[in-house]
Motif scaffolding. Structure first.
Motif, mmCIF file in Angstrom:
data_model
loop_
_atom_site.group_PDB
_atom_site.id
_atom_site.type_symbol
_atom_site.label_atom_id
_atom_site.label_comp_id
_atom_site.label_asym_id
_atom_site.label_seq_id
_atom_site.Cartn_x
_atom_site.Cartn_y
_atom_site.Cartn_z
ATOM 1 N N MET A 178 0.842 -1.178 0.000
ATOM 2 C CA MET A 178 0.000 0.000 0.000
ATOM 3 C C MET A 178 0.884 1.236 0.000
ATOM 4 N N LYS A 179 0.427 2.264 -0.691
ATOM 5 C CA LYS A 179 1.222 3.479 -0.791
ATOM 6 C C LYS A 179 0.316 4.691 -0.617
ATOM 7 N N LYS A 180 0.427 5.328 0.538
ATOM 8 C CA LYS A 180 -0.346 6.534 0.800
ATOM 9 C C LYS A 180 0.256 7.689 0.004
ATOM 10 N N ILE A 181 -0.596 8.473 -0.640
ATOM 11 C CA ILE A 181 -0.127 9.613 -1.428
ATOM 12 C C ILE A 181 0.128 10.794 -0.505
ATOM 13 N N ASP A 182 1.315 11.379 -0.601
ATOM 14 C CA ASP A 182 1.668 12.582 0.144
ATOM 15 C C ASP A 182 1.155 13.771 -0.667
ATOM 16 N N LEU A 183 0.048 14.360 -0.231
ATOM 17 C CA LEU A 183 -0.550 15.467 -0.977
ATOM 18 C C LEU A 183 0.390 16.661 -1.104
ATOM 19 N N ASN A 184 1.275 16.842 -0.126
ATOM 20 C CA ASN A 184 2.230 17.954 -0.197
ATOM 21 C C ASN A 184 3.271 17.751 -1.293
ATOM 22 N N ALA A 185 3.486 16.490 -1.672
ATOM 23 C CA ALA A 185 4.480 16.184 -2.705
ATOM 24 C C ALA A 185 3.848 15.950 -4.081
ATOM 25 N N ALA A 186 2.522 15.932 -4.159
ATOM 26 C CA ALA A 186 1.845 15.697 -5.442
ATOM 27 C C ALA A 186 2.118 16.855 -6.397
ATOM 28 N N PRO A 187 2.264 16.564 -7.699
ATOM 29 C CA PRO A 187 2.456 17.644 -8.675
ATOM 30 C C PRO A 187 1.282 18.627 -8.623
ATOM 31 N N LYS A 188 1.625 19.902 -8.713
ATOM 32 C CA LYS A 188 0.626 20.956 -8.624
ATOM 33 C C LYS A 188 0.511 21.679 -9.957
ATOM 34 N N GLY A 189 -0.636 22.274 -10.185
ATOM 35 C CA GLY A 189 -0.833 23.080 -11.376
ATOM 36 C C GLY A 189 -1.774 24.222 -11.082
ATOM 37 N N GLN A 190 -1.744 25.207 -11.966
ATOM 38 C CA GLN A 190 -2.649 26.345 -11.840
ATOM 39 C C GLN A 190 -2.865 26.944 -13.216
ATOM 40 N N GLY A 191 -4.073 27.470 -13.433
ATOM 41 C CA GLY A 191 -4.347 28.205 -14.651
ATOM 42 C C GLY A 191 -5.113 27.407 -15.678
ATOM 43 N N THR A 192 -4.930 27.788 -16.936
ATOM 44 C CA THR A 192 -5.622 27.185 -18.058
ATOM 45 C C THR A 192 -4.820 27.434 -19.324
ATOM 46 N N ARG A 193 -5.043 26.589 -20.326
ATOM 47 C CA ARG A 193 -4.414 26.799 -21.636
ATOM 48 C C ARG A 193 -5.360 27.514 -22.598
ATOM 49 N N TYR A 194 -6.569 27.855 -22.147
ATOM 50 C CA TYR A 194 -7.526 28.524 -23.017
ATOM 51 C C TYR A 194 -6.940 29.833 -23.557
ATOM 52 N N PRO A 195 -7.253 30.145 -24.806
ATOM 53 C CA PRO A 195 -6.818 31.444 -25.330
ATOM 54 C C PRO A 195 -7.668 32.565 -24.729
ATOM 55 N N PRO A 196 -7.089 33.769 -24.615
ATOM 56 C CA PRO A 196 -7.887 34.908 -24.154
ATOM 57 C C PRO A 196 -9.017 35.186 -25.139
ATOM 58 N N PRO A 197 -10.140 35.643 -24.717
ATOM 59 C CA PRO A 197 -10.516 35.994 -23.337
ATOM 60 C C PRO A 197 -11.132 34.819 -22.570
#
Length: 150
Positions: A1-20
């Motif tokens: 079993m492997k508990k996921i360390d949420l602090n070490a999980a890859p993070k993201g923010q934003g969007t690839r949508y074109p403006p607007p």
């Protein structure tokens, strides 16, 4: 079993949508918990939406099923059928190929979090219900629904 360390999980923010079209989604944040576990057949993310932030533009997928589960806060699920309030413990699913655009919007005054699970199909493409825009397979970018460049 492997508990996921949420602090070490890859993070993201934003969007690839074109403006607007990026504006309502540019401050969304997520943790890639499926990637942290080494999963490859489906994605699992914990998404945080601050007040006023949307999960996405209203969209549907050609090949990917999608499932959402509200963890914290209040969100508005917007589909072709209208709007529904979603609270912790509420969930919704979106079957691949069903042309019913959906998104979640945080219209409250507190942050909200939800779990999203989706299949990973490189052939997947989709359209945005309220925009003249579609996304191309394999994260190939965005074009107008007739195929013209945006």
């Amino acid at each position: 079993m492997k508990k996921i360390d949420l602090n070490a999980a890859p993070k993201g923010q934003g969007t690839r949508y074109p403006p607007p079209h990026n504006e309502p989604c540019k401050n969304r944040r997520w943790l890639r918990v499926g990637d942290a576990a080494g999963l490859t057949q489906f994605g699992v993310n914990i998404v945080t939406l601050d007040p006023g932030v949307w999960s996405s533009q209203r969209h549907w997928h050609s090949h990917e099923d999608e499932f959402v589960y509200v963890i914290e806060g209040e969100l508005v699920l917007v589909t072709d059928s209208g709007e529904e309030i979603m609270s912790p413990g509420d969930c919704a699913g979106f079957k691949a190929g069903v042309r019913d655009g959906h998104n979640l919007e945080n219209r409250s005054d507190k942050p909200a979090r939800f779990l999203v699970v989706g299949s990973r199909d490189e052939a997947d493409w989709g359209e945005y219900s309220d925009l003249d825009m579609k996304f191309l397979p394999g994260r190939g970018g965005y074009v107008r629904k007739n195929g013209d460049q945006i």
